[in-house]
Design an enzyme around this catalytic site. Sequence first.
Site, short mmCIF file in Angstrom:
data_model
loop_
_atom_site.label_atom_id
_atom_site.label_comp_id
_atom_site.label_asym_id
_atom_site.label_seq_id
_atom_site.Cartn_x
_atom_site.Cartn_y
_atom_site.Cartn_z
CG ASP A 95 0.90 -17.98 39.40
OD1 ASP A 95 -0.19 -17.39 39.46
OD2 ASP A 95 1.00 -19.22 39.27
CD GLU B 8 -2.23 -15.64 42.44
OE1 GLU B 8 -3.40 -15.84 42.09
OE2 GLU B 8 -1.31 -16.44 42.20
#
Length: 726
Positions: A404, A457
Amino acid sequence: MLSRHDIELICNASHGDPFSVLGPHQVSPMRCSVRCFMPNATQVHVISPEGKSLTTLGPRHGTDFFEGSVPMTVGDAYQLQVQWESGQSSTLEDPYRFPLVLGEMDLWLLGEGSHLRPFEVLGAHPSTLLGVDGTRFAVWAPNASRVSVVGDFNHWDGRRHPMRLRRECGVWELFLPGVCTGALYKFEIRTQSGEVLPARSDPYALQAELRPATASKVRQLPQKIAPSDQRKQANALDAPVSIYEVHLGSWRRTTEDGNRWLTWDELADTLIPYAQDMGFTHLELMPVSEHPFDGSWGYQPIGLYAPTSRFGDADGFGRLVTRCHAAGIGLILDWVPAHFPSDAHGLANFDGTHLYEYADPREGFHQDWNTLIYNLGRTEVSNFLVGNALYWLERFGVDGLRVDAVASMLYRDYSRKAGEWIPNVFGGRENLEAIAFLKRVNEVVGVECPQAITLAEESTAYPAVSRPTYAGGLGFHYKWNMGWMHDTLSYMARDPIYRQHHQGEMSFSLVYAFNENFVLPISHDEVVHGKGSLLTKMPGDRWQQLANVRAFLGYMFGHPGKKLLFMGCEFAQEREWNHDQSLDWHLLGNPAHAGVQHLVRDLNTLYRATPALYQQDFVPAGFEWIEHSDAAHSVLGFARHGLDASTFTVVVCNFTPQVWQGYRLGVPQPGRYREVLNTDSAHYGGSNVGTPLGSATTESIPWHGKPWSVLLTLPPLATVFFEWTA
């Protein structure tokens, strides 16, 4: 004779070297002085393992500190028989008679920051020492003046079990006899200035209490899961990868007893068959590491090594992974090494210093999320996170980690104004420590878990994210294509009458499609915080909204790149996602929503059965434009090619509500082109328009730069897949 000062320090829980005071100490060749601190004890006897009384320890200076001379040598076994003020008695092992817990090699590797599996030695581990069952505890807190284990086994009293400091690596250790699996514990830390901090949860805890409680739980380290060649192939760049992203707390809930979450086993019973029936190849779970606040969705974790107890114990999570693999489903976890919250029981200011986070808020504080940033330049912190990656991959057998907020890690000026950030040593904006960390974790995963994948990401144009580190890349296997997501959703949100002026939003992704190994994500971030659901982003009346969703999903499955779809999008959930509520499964009683679900199932089936749609996702040879400039009709046409040059698939999209009769399309080869999937089919809730007889035969009429062409009927707001046969 032991000094009164040492005794006072022990009684006040401020002695930094308790083993120098407590336990057995040789005072003559055949006699030891045995010392213990027993609050609320009236008498303490030393007995042999056979139960024979060896001596009675006397209190010193009117305190709860007991001492006496015993006829034995250091290393001899003994027990303490204690009479309490309550009138009860206990026979206890003395923790301070046991030897060192950490071995020399572990000390060396921990100090160097190169211990690949620090979770095997730090934290709490049930074990047997000198034939006695108990738990060995170890925690890194190099700047503390005293650390104690506190728990339900010692009345949460920091005076009772202070730990020993291994100065070589700043780790405190203690073996506690009789403490077993399931015991609750924390670490009580005294700073150099004498402040006793709020008790800390164990950074390496393998289980934790359900929030709002915050204690760690003793549990056995899970056994290693053997790597699988089958799973390695299923994760490969040339494999079909269709990911169903899930927030476990709101995918489905049970109303039988208060709108509660499903357990790990209930999720295995329902989610896995659902994903299998829908044709998804992988599940991606939003973070399952322990976290204090439901509203963070897991993206503000504190217990990185503990599967959240919201759904049961860690064994239940292990069973979920096993059952995924048995069903042929891969499991990817969202992993958050970018930041952590500042809750008092967590990592912030852990030992009275900025141990895990940067000290300067210009480096160590995330303004967007009000969280702290790991000091990845500190080897022990990097080691903590690298070890955590291996823990999930090795001990639970998960297939991959989606990392993330990578962009926030790569840049020191991420979401900061001028003057709010500190340049790197070369004066630049790149976070060199984070870059080195990401490369290292990907290299370690590549060597130690070659069957697993990592996905980034990353929302900027940082180069070579999914290229090997030896070629100058970050080493990820895949990168989320955030640009594709934003461009295409922006286009789809426009009234079709205006789409002709924005054709490039749908075609631009092919300019850079092969620079990285892309995943095409329609993720949770796009259906929350006022953005509306995928359905309500679309213009027009309800029929047109649903048709737009179907056309878009068809385009997504035809476009190069692996696929990711957030839960609820597969049946056109109407309302925005709410993490406190189950998805609106009742919508499947409506044929229009059931039709979208039927389409996604068929798209997955077609995708997995058609090598041309996945084998060459990341090389130009896998894609061929036919038509991308017909903005007046809002039509896109392209061919997808697999490794077998004799087969290919043609995809045509019409993003207007008009039917285009007799639309001529150039094609790569002469022959017959048969519809194999049409998102406007009545089966999916469409108007059932399509090419007559479901196929077209080529004519020797050059078109779109091709020597052959076909005449098609393009349905409204639809994507059509054509299979070629000679």
